[in-house]
Design an enzyme around this catalytic site. Structure first.
Site, PDB file in Angstrom:
ATOM      1  N   MET A 161       0.849  -1.188   0.000  1.00 39.34           N
ATOM      2  CA  MET A 161       0.000   0.000   0.000  1.00 39.34           C
ATOM      3  C   MET A 161       0.882   1.234   0.000  1.00 39.34           C
ATOM      4  O   MET A 161       1.889   1.304   0.696  1.00 39.34           O
ATOM      5  CB  MET A 161      -0.986   0.005   1.167  1.00 39.34           C
ATOM      6  CG  MET A 161      -0.423  -0.066   2.551  1.00 39.34           C
ATOM      7  SD  MET A 161      -1.777   0.167   3.730  1.00 39.34           S
ATOM      8  CE  MET A 161      -1.122  -0.604   5.183  1.00 39.34           C
ATOM      9  N   ARG A 294      -3.727  -2.596  11.031  1.00 36.42           N
ATOM     10  CA  ARG A 294      -3.549  -2.093  12.390  1.00 36.42           C
ATOM     11  C   ARG A 294      -3.610  -3.214  13.422  1.00 36.42           C
ATOM     12  O   ARG A 294      -2.783  -3.268  14.331  1.00 36.42           O
ATOM     13  CB  ARG A 294      -4.597  -1.013  12.675  1.00 36.42           C
ATOM     14  CG  ARG A 294      -4.246   0.303  12.025  1.00 36.42           C
ATOM     15  CD  ARG A 294      -5.305   1.370  12.181  1.00 36.42           C
ATOM     16  NE  ARG A 294      -4.782   2.641  11.670  1.00 36.42           N
ATOM     17  CZ  ARG A 294      -5.480   3.751  11.561  1.00 36.42           C
ATOM     18  NH1 ARG A 294      -6.759   3.764  11.929  1.00 36.42           N
ATOM     19  NH2 ARG A 294      -4.928   4.852  11.092  1.00 36.42           N
ATOM     20  N   TYR A 421       4.175   3.068  12.306  1.00 34.41           N
ATOM     21  CA  TYR A 421       3.445   2.868  11.049  1.00 34.41           C
ATOM     22  C   TYR A 421       2.033   2.332  11.261  1.00 34.41           C
ATOM     23  O   TYR A 421       1.675   1.880  12.328  1.00 34.41           O
ATOM     24  CB  TYR A 421       4.237   2.056  10.030  1.00 34.41           C
ATOM     25  CG  TYR A 421       4.648   0.633  10.303  1.00 34.41           C
ATOM     26  CD1 TYR A 421       4.040  -0.188  11.231  1.00 34.41           C
ATOM     27  CD2 TYR A 421       5.679   0.080   9.543  1.00 34.41           C
ATOM     28  CE1 TYR A 421       4.434  -1.501  11.399  1.00 34.41           C
ATOM     29  CE2 TYR A 421       6.087  -1.235   9.697  1.00 34.41           C
ATOM     30  CZ  TYR A 421       5.455  -2.027  10.631  1.00 34.41           C
ATOM     31  OH  TYR A 421       5.856  -3.326  10.798  1.00 34.41           O
ATOM     32  N   GLU A 422       1.237   2.471  10.199  1.00 39.60           N
ATOM     33  CA  GLU A 422      -0.206   2.187  10.221  1.00 39.60           C
ATOM     34  C   GLU A 422      -0.943   3.058  11.239  1.00 39.60           C
ATOM     35  O   GLU A 422      -1.911   2.628  11.868  1.00 39.60           O
ATOM     36  CB  GLU A 422      -0.471   0.697  10.494  1.00 39.60           C
ATOM     37  CG  GLU A 422       0.185  -0.238   9.520  1.00 39.60           C
ATOM     38  CD  GLU A 422      -0.035   0.141   8.068  1.00 39.60           C
ATOM     39  OE1 GLU A 422      -1.075   0.742   7.750  1.00 39.60           O
ATOM     40  OE2 GLU A 422       0.850  -0.153   7.246  1.00 39.60           O
ATOM     41  N   GLY A 423      -0.484   4.273  11.398  1.00 41.23           N
ATOM     42  CA  GLY A 423      -1.079   5.202  12.361  1.00 41.23           C
ATOM     43  C   GLY A 423      -0.341   5.116  13.670  1.00 41.23           C
ATOM     44  O   GLY A 423      -0.329   4.066  14.326  1.00 41.23           O
TER      45      GLY A 423
END
Length: 563
Positions: A161, A294, A421-423
């Site tokens: 992604m 997540r 990462y991923e928020g």
């Protein structure tokens, strides 16, 4: 001793603490019988122990490299990935009609836990592919699904992604990548993306990128973003990799850890892409992949924590300073707290996965709300546990922990990025107190009621432990009532400690379940006592901090902070 996959631990949790049985009782997941799950976990554990774990150190010492525009993977990774793909491990929860096993996400999460512990750098590749399969399954056209998902599920192709740009990190709406219609149903995608894990490699025959970009008429901000599928090689009429697309790897990032995972700077130069789910729907489609990621990133933290704990406990048993250091009280304390936190984080992650599976199988809104509530907690607490346990593992090794040859430091260097990462974990906490409380706290109150009801019922068997869990849950309930009455800024100022308190209460809840299953005096009850008596009391301090609000933070000016 080498890494040992925690098959028995996962099986115990799925049997006694976060039961998989209700998921298997649904028509959708009827094939997930106890025998099937046990066989899956056992075989996956063997792959992790014998194939992936021996390459863990190798990936750190011999990183992926960029040669003549092509990424070459760490020695041994290509063959290990082939065994992952041939075993069907890329798509444990993938749709059966497209070549996946069709098993519950919970089973895939358990497998990913072991894979992350064995070799996080390599596990990242199939993890990203799993997320792409999920996104395509929910948002792509039937034609795209039929062409791409079977190749992704088999592990023949891999997925990535592409969100982040140099000026657009958490502020995704600031992206500059653009997509121009080609007039034949495809689009020319142009832009640069950074921090793209496994953006290229030699372990698969094609790499399929999901890329966020803006159409010519796309409005500013996130509402004008669309999602495009941009393969490295454009499939030919037979669905095989054909001509090379107009994209390239500009460079690989030189990172603190995860050296075996190539993190790419990608350049898309009018690359051919296919629109996914219609114009300006990019964020909704990408969030499907991100929510999958997540939870899985939280599990990455747990897996690395498991590996770091095993290495530290082995060292503590072997290292003699007057006596084996495992006999020293402070070392015993560190090991006990490491083990207790791993169990808590693992149980929370599996509870989140069970809620996702139940929501998918039944359509129950309460399960959907629970899954949404638990996702940021599982991500943040799982990764914080990974960092904390890895850091404590270095401490147990003493001076040797600071020496790279020992290998203890690699766990911390590898896992550190999972909180980013991923928020980031701060964003997860803001999501919990913001978007996940838009129901007025209803989902949180339902979950806390269950915690209190079970604790009340356990008072006759384990009164001290049950009483402490009930008290902590009630305090969290009272704080949540206060929280939902506050404005966003005050919520955000206390979001991280609030999430930490919620995780601690849930950890106490699951430890209490384990203690009841093991019985008074059992090892499970003794570990529960460590968590509930030593760690759970920290929830009170977290809630005190969370109630401080934003005023004190902003009383300090920027000049005060920088002087």
């Amino acid at each position: 001793m080498p890494y040992r996959s925690p098959v028995a631990e996962l099986q115990f949790i799925l049997d006694k603490v976060v039961p998989l049985a209700p998921v298997a009782a649904t028509a959708k997941f009827a094939e997930a019988t106890g025998d099937t799950v046990e066989a899956i976990l056992t075989e996956a554990g063997r792959l992790c122990d014998e194939v992936m774990a021996p390459l863990h150190r190798n990936g750190d010492l011999h990183p992926a490299r960029l040669e003549n525009g092509v990424v070459r993977s760490s020695p041994g990774f290509r063959d290990a990935y082939r065994q992952i793909a041939e075993g069907g491990w890329v798509s444990v929860a993938g749709p059966a009609e497209h070549g996946g096993m069709g098993l519950p996400l919970t089973v895939a999460i358990a497998v990913n836990d072991m894979m992350a512990g064995a070799n996080l750098a390599l596990q990242l590749n199939p993890l990203l592919t799993q997320g792409q399969i999920d996104a395509l399954e929910h948002h792509a056209s039937e034609e795209i699904k039929a062409l791409y998902i079977p190749k992704l599920a088999s592990g023949e192709w891999s997925g990535t992604m592409n969100l982040t740009e140099p000026q657009a990190g958490s502020d995704v709406g600031a992206l500059r990548s653009k997509a121009e219609p080609n007039g034949d149903g495809t689009y020319a995608v142009t832009g640069q993306k950074i921090f793209i894990s496994w953006g290229d490699g030699d372990v698969t025959s094609n790499v399929c990128h999901l890329v966020l970009a803006r159409l010519p008429d796309g409005v500013p901000g996130t509402k004008g973003i669309s999602l495009f599928l941009v393969p490295k090689y454009i499939p030919d009429e037979n669905g095989n990799p054909g001509v090379a697309n107009s994209l390239k790897v500009v460079s690989l990032e030189h990172k603190m850890g995860l050296h075996g995972s190539p993190t790419c700077v990608m350049s898309f130069e009018g690359a051919t892409g296919w629109l996914i789910d219609g114009p300006n729907k990019g964020m909704a489609a990408m969030f499907t992949m991100m929510n999958n990621a997540r939870l899985n990133v939280g599990v990455q933290g747990i897996g690395v924590a498991e590996a770091a704990y095993q290495k530290a406990s082995d060292y503590a048993r072997e290292r003699v300073q007057f006596a084996p250091i495992i006999q020293h009280a402070d070392v015993r304390r560190m090991l006990a707290e490491m083990k207790a936190e791993i169990f808590a984080a693992r149980s929370i992650a599996l509870a989140c996965a069970v809620a996702i599976d139940m929501a998918q199988a039944t359509g129950d809104d309460a399960q959907k709300a629970r899954a949404a509530l638990l996702t940021p907690i599982a991500k943040a607490y799982g990764t914080e546990t990974g960092m904390k346990v890895s850091d404590t593992g270095i401490q147990i090794h003493g001076g040797m922990g600071f020496i790279e040859e020992t290998g203890a430091a690699q766990f911390y260097r590898d896992v550190r990025v999972t909180a980013i990462y991923e928020g980031t974990n701060g964003i997860q906490a803001m999501d919990l107190v913001g978007r996940k409380m838009m129901d007025g706290g209803a989902a949180a109150f339902r979950l806390l009621q269950e915690v209190e009801d079970e604790a009340a019922a356990a008072r006759t068997t384990l009164p001290d432990l049950a009483g402490a869990v009930w008290d902590a849950a009630e305090s969290l309930r009272e704080h949540t009532e206060w929280l939902v009455a506050q404005g966003h800024q005050d919520r955000f100022a206390g979001a991280v400690p609030y999430l930490n308190a919620f995780a601690l209460v849930l950890g106490g809840h699951f430890h209490l379940r384990a203690a009841l299953a093991g019985g008074a005096g059992s090892a499970r009850a003794k570990l529960a006592a460590i968590y509930i008596r030593r760690l759970l009391p920290r929830a009170a301090a977290c809630l005190t901090e969370a109630k401080e609000g934003a005023a004190g933070l902003y009383a300090l000016s920027e000049e005060d902070l920088l002087s």
